[in-house]
Each structure stands twice: as structure tokens, then as C-alpha cells.
Design an enzyme around this catalytic site. Structure first.
Site, PDB file in Angstrom:
ATOM      1  CB  CYS A 209      -0.339  -7.489 -14.372  1.00 27.57           C
ATOM      2  SG  CYS A 209      -1.598  -7.230 -15.622  1.00 27.57           S
TER       3      CYS A 209
ATOM      4  CG  HIS B 267       2.127   0.386 -38.298  1.00 31.33           C
ATOM      5  ND1 HIS B 267       1.253  -0.381 -39.017  1.00 31.33           N
ATOM      6  CD2 HIS B 267       3.296   0.353 -38.991  1.00 31.33           C
ATOM      7  CE1 HIS B 267       1.843  -0.849 -40.095  1.00 31.33           C
ATOM      8  NE2 HIS B 267       3.095  -0.426 -40.090  1.00 31.33           N
TER       9      HIS B 267
END
Length: 149
Positions: free
Chosen positions: A69, A102
Site C-alpha cells: 500500500c 528470525h
């Protein structure tokens, strides 16, 4: 069952061109792209597009998702409301690599008014080429997921 090389793309009206460039880029790398639009430049509601893409990932229909967006923030917030989704906004390749390694992110959000096409493609490549490292990170990712009480 999750489709291993299938990815969903969606955006609001502010990011149609960048979304299409991302789709062409990853399609050339062998990904099956499920682009769920929009295709028209008329104003549209980013929460609907973020949720729809997230549902495609959460259901296992797609392995990963990329949403866009203007800033990447709003559509990311909508996607993260879907259980099982871990989506982060990235404006650099390092962050995109780290959210996969991670945080085991399964969706990436990009702000089309924040980064240009070249940088966006670098971010996408970093995201797609990284793998979850597990170990101590798996313990932390488990803490993110809703727990039954």
C-alpha cells in the site's frame, strides 16, 4: 498443505504498478504468482486486500504473501489480524532477510510511496531467499502465536 512455490500478491490502489513489477520479477524466478488485485486505479480499501492475501497464506493455499500500500503499514496491520500470519513492513533488504530468518515471517509488506521499484525488488529477493533459522528464534516465534487459555 502449503504450495511450496506459490505466492499471493495484493495491494491497494496506491501500489498497483509496483505490485505488478514484483509479480513479474518473482514469476521469472519460478514462483507461481496468485495476484488478487486490484487492477483498477480507483480508490480501494487496503484492509480488505491485506486480509484476503493473509487468508490465502493462512489457509495453506500459498506459501508466502507480499502486500503493498502507500506506506505498507495499514495493509500489514490488516494482514496480521489473521491467525497464523506474521507480516512485517520492510523498506530495506536487511530487515526483509531478518523477518524471515528470525521471525519466520510468512508475509512481507512494502510501501509503494516509500521505496522505488529497484529497492523493492531487492527487498523481495532478500525476503524470498532467506530461511527461518529456528533454534532460539523458534521459541520466540511461538510466543507470538495466540495461546489457548
Amino acid at each position: 498443505m502449503t504450495a511450496p512455490k506459490r505466492i499471493v500478491l495484493s495491494s491497494d490502489h496506491a501500489a498497483i504498478e509496483l505490485r505488478q513489477a514484483v509479480g513479474n520479477h518473482i514469476s521469472a524466478q519460478g514462483w507461481e504468482v496468485m495476484d488478487i488485485g486490484p487492477t483498477s486505479p480507483e480508490s480501494t480499501h487496503y484492509p480488505l486486500h491485506g486480509k484476503a492475501a493473509a487468508q490465502a497464506v493462512a489457509s495453506g493455499d500459498c506459501a508466502l504473501g507480499i502486500i503493498l500500500c502507500g506506506t505498507g503499514q495499514g495493509i500489514m496491520m490488516a494482514a496480521n489480524k489473521v491467525p497464523g500470519i506474521r507480516c512485517g513492513v520492510c523498506s530495506d533488504a536487511f530487515s526483509a532477510r531478518m523477518i524471515r530468518q528470525h521471525n519466520n515471517a510468512n508475509m512481507l509488506s512494502i510501501g509503494a510511496r516509500v521505496v522505488g521499484e529497484g529497492q523493492a525488488l531487492d527487498i523481495v529477493d532478500a525476503f524470498l531467499n532467506a530461511e527461518f533459522e529456528g533454534g532460539r528464534h523458534a521459541t520466540r516465534v511461538d510466543m507470538i502465536e495466540p495461546q489457548d487459555e
